[in-house]
Design an enzyme around this catalytic site. Structure first.
Site, PDB file in Angstrom:
ATOM      1  N   HIS A  48       0.860  -1.194   0.000  1.00  0.00           N
ATOM      2  CA  HIS A  48       0.000   0.000   0.000  1.00  0.00           C
ATOM      3  C   HIS A  48       0.888   1.234   0.000  1.00  0.00           C
ATOM      4  O   HIS A  48       1.283   1.741   1.051  1.00  0.00           O
ATOM      5  CB  HIS A  48      -0.899  -0.048   1.252  1.00  0.00           C
ATOM      6  CG  HIS A  48      -2.022   0.942   1.239  1.00  0.00           C
ATOM      7  ND1 HIS A  48      -3.221   0.717   1.860  1.00  0.00           N
ATOM      8  CD2 HIS A  48      -2.123   2.170   0.676  1.00  0.00           C
ATOM      9  CE1 HIS A  48      -4.015   1.764   1.696  1.00  0.00           C
ATOM     10  NE2 HIS A  48      -3.372   2.660   0.989  1.00  0.00           N
ATOM     11  N   HIS A  52     -12.068   1.655   4.198  1.00  0.00           N
ATOM     12  CA  HIS A  52     -12.955   2.797   4.004  1.00  0.00           C
ATOM     13  C   HIS A  52     -14.395   2.278   4.017  1.00  0.00           C
ATOM     14  O   HIS A  52     -15.168   2.536   3.097  1.00  0.00           O
ATOM     15  CB  HIS A  52     -12.621   3.531   2.701  1.00  0.00           C
ATOM     16  CG  HIS A  52     -11.259   4.177   2.730  1.00  0.00           C
ATOM     17  ND1 HIS A  52     -11.015   5.362   3.379  1.00  0.00           N
ATOM     18  CD2 HIS A  52     -10.068   3.782   2.225  1.00  0.00           C
ATOM     19  CE1 HIS A  52      -9.741   5.680   3.261  1.00  0.00           C
ATOM     20  NE2 HIS A  52      -9.128   4.733   2.570  1.00  0.00           N
ATOM     21  N   ARG A  85     -21.038  -3.256  21.869  1.00  0.00           N
ATOM     22  CA  ARG A  85     -22.315  -3.847  21.426  1.00  0.00           C
ATOM     23  C   ARG A  85     -22.445  -3.836  19.909  1.00  0.00           C
ATOM     24  O   ARG A  85     -23.339  -4.456  19.361  1.00  0.00           O
ATOM     25  CB  ARG A  85     -23.501  -3.097  22.068  1.00  0.00           C
ATOM     26  CG  ARG A  85     -23.700  -3.468  23.543  1.00  0.00           C
ATOM     27  CD  ARG A  85     -24.963  -2.855  24.119  1.00  0.00           C
ATOM     28  NE  ARG A  85     -24.877  -1.420  24.220  1.00  0.00           N
ATOM     29  CZ  ARG A  85     -24.356  -0.746  25.260  1.00  0.00           C
ATOM     30  NH1 ARG A  85     -23.884  -1.420  26.296  1.00  0.00           N
ATOM     31  NH2 ARG A  85     -24.313   0.559  25.266  1.00  0.00           N
ATOM     32  N   GLY A 144       3.323   5.093  14.047  1.00  0.00           N
ATOM     33  CA  GLY A 144       3.099   5.578  15.407  1.00  0.00           C
ATOM     34  C   GLY A 144       2.128   6.741  15.465  1.00  0.00           C
ATOM     35  O   GLY A 144       1.802   7.211  16.551  1.00  0.00           O
ATOM     36  N   ASP A 156       1.463   3.327   3.203  1.00  0.00           N
ATOM     37  CA  ASP A 156       0.430   4.269   2.733  1.00  0.00           C
ATOM     38  C   ASP A 156       1.081   5.614   2.400  1.00  0.00           C
ATOM     39  O   ASP A 156       0.460   6.673   2.538  1.00  0.00           O
ATOM     40  CB  ASP A 156      -0.684   4.447   3.777  1.00  0.00           C
ATOM     41  CG  ASP A 156      -1.977   5.026   3.182  1.00  0.00           C
ATOM     42  OD1 ASP A 156      -2.057   5.186   1.943  1.00  0.00           O
ATOM     43  OD2 ASP A 156      -2.893   5.339   3.963  1.00  0.00           O
ATOM     44  N   LEU A 184      -5.927  12.982   8.599  1.00  0.00           N
ATOM     45  CA  LEU A 184      -4.669  12.382   8.151  1.00  0.00           C
ATOM     46  C   LEU A 184      -4.822  12.044   6.676  1.00  0.00           C
ATOM     47  O   LEU A 184      -5.867  11.543   6.248  1.00  0.00           O
ATOM     48  CB  LEU A 184      -4.365  11.121   8.954  1.00  0.00           C
ATOM     49  CG  LEU A 184      -3.909  11.352  10.400  1.00  0.00           C
ATOM     50  CD1 LEU A 184      -3.883  10.027  11.153  1.00  0.00           C
ATOM     51  CD2 LEU A 184      -2.531  12.002  10.431  1.00  0.00           C
ATOM     52  N   GLY A 213      -2.644  10.135   4.039  1.00  0.00           N
ATOM     53  CA  GLY A 213      -1.453   9.392   3.655  1.00  0.00           C
ATOM     54  C   GLY A 213      -0.356   9.594   4.684  1.00  0.00           C
ATOM     55  O   GLY A 213      -0.563  10.249   5.708  1.00  0.00           O
TER      56      GLY A 213
HETATM   57 ZN   LIG Z   1      -6.891   4.672   2.475  1.00  0.00          ZN
END
Ligand SMILES: [Zn+2]
Length: 413
Positions: A82, A214, A246, A268, A293, A326, A328
């Site tokens: 990725h 996603h 639940r 992190g 990513d 965020l 990438g």
């Molecule tokens: Zn993504």
């Protein structure tokens, strides 16, 4: 000495293409699945690992070349499933120059196999990126192993920094030609969309690994998705419904199926180190796939960058869109490995499978990739004891940069 071949991958240059002779990789600590072996020699020929033998049992032949890897770890090339970009290049640029710049950067970090990862965009832009990647993969020694289609078939509520205006439900007229053209190895999708189940079936039928991401899939629905073909979770805990005691969500359904694997952005930031440790305890290192990513800012100083059609700001190495999400990462795979070791208190031998074997297996290319067993592609990384890169080999060919005394000492027998 073999003729030095110059190489089409712009800034990557092959300094020792050794296809007809045998390479004897000596004196290093050589990875074999779960441990490092000393006093062994790895024998490579025709771009493939042929054997690992005790050093004193190896009979050199005329024409063999020795690679003195004294003081180095000799490990399988890292596998990133990725990655969108790095080094001011992005696969959505859809150019050979950009793929070349990205590949050269990744090889320097020890990545010898990656899936170029698309983003949610118009059909024209995605198709241009797919075409550019298909062409680039044909080049000899290309580390671009295949394509990861991230979107556009994603759930709007969990889109992260994917372009909202281009999200759409799957339509066979759109995606079947993409699969039919080949090289798509992985798709990140939200199976709860109308047409999602059919997409999942079609992907599986074309040999494409299905990752749920996603997505807001419920626990109950996801039990069905994992039973019927999905086998991976994309950037776990990011861009997905969370766990409620639940309403467990699809993460818990994934945990309960032993063959399911989990991508993690091991920077992190995207996942707190404590949650990464929890995940590792839950699923173990064979199911945890470190990914980057990464986007085009990886390897560059902080600043403003394009991510698809929008702009993001990178500050202290963290990439965010203007609404604060965020967007990438700027992570590299070698750093992901070091982070796993640090966050989870692991040895190199304990962490290494999460950047090699586990990702390779998760898309069905192990042990050809992610391994130094006999028969594996000779994609080999030489690192010093601080895990600093010395050299990277793809298909048995030594690739610049990183000339190092240990590698420069290749010599004819
Ligand atoms: Zn993504």
């Amino acid at each position: 000495m073999d003729a030095i071949l110059s190489f089409a991958l712009a800034s990557m240059k092959i300094v020792g293409a050794v296809l007809l002779t045998r390479l004897l990789i000596e004196n290093g600590q050589i990875w074999q699945e779960d441990r490092f072996l000393r006093d062994h020699t790895l024998i490579v020929a025709d771009g493939v690992v042929r054997a690992l033998q005790p050093a004193d049992a190896v009979r050199a032949r005329p024409g063999d070349r020795r690679v003195d890897s004294r003081g180095a770890y000799v490990i399988p090339g890292l596998v990133d499933l990725h990655v969108h970009g790095s080094n001011d290049c992005d696969v959505m640029d859809a150019t050979a120059a950009s793929l070349s710049g990205l590949s050269a950067f990744l090889v320097r970090q020890g990545v010898t196999s990656y899936l170029g990862t698309t983003m949610t965009e118009s059909a024209e832009k995605i198709e241009a990126a797919l075409a550019a990647m298909r062409n680039f993969m044909e080049r000899p020694y290309s580390p671009l192993l295949g394509i990861h289609l991230e979107g556009p078939f994603l759930n709007r509520d969990f889109r992260g920094s994917q372009a909202e205006e281009h999200l759409r439900p799957p339509r066979r007229e759109e995606y079947l030609p993409w699969f039919a053209a080949g090289h798509i190895k992985l798709i990140t999708m939200a199976p709860e969309l109308p047409g999602g189940e059919e997409l999942m079936r079609d992907a599986c039928a074309h040999g494409v690994t299905v990752a749920i991401g996603h997505s807001g899939a419920s626990y109950a629905a996801a039990q069905g998705y994992f039973a019927r073909g999905a086998s991976q979770v994309t950037h776990t805990f990011n861009g997905m419904v969370g766990i409620h005691h639940r309403q467990p969500g699809f993460f818990v359904a994934a945990i309960e199926r032993p063959e399911t694997t989990f991508q993690v952005i091991a920077d992190g930031v995207h996942v707190h180190p404590a949650v990464l440790r929890m995940l590792l305890r839950l699923v173990g290192g064979e199911r945890l796939l470190a990914i980057t990513d990464a986007m085009r800012a990886a390897g560059l100083p902080d600043g403003r960058f394009a991510l698809g059609e929008r702009r993001v700001t990178v500050k202290d190495g963290v990439s965010r869109s203007d609404d604060g999400r965020l967007a990438g990462s700027t992570l590299t795979m070698d750093q992901a490995l070091k982070n796993l070791m640090r966050f989870c208190d692991l040895t190199l031998a304990e962490a290494l499978p999460m950047v090699t074997r586990a990702p390779a297996r998760a898309i069905g290319v192990y042990p050809r990739k992610g391994s130094l067993q006999a028969g594996a592609d000779a994609d080999i990384v030489f690192w010093d004891e601080e895990l600093g890169p010395r050299a990277t080999m793809i298909g048995g060919a030594l690739i610049e940069p990183a000339p190092d005394p240990c590698i420069a000492a290749t010599a004819d027998v």
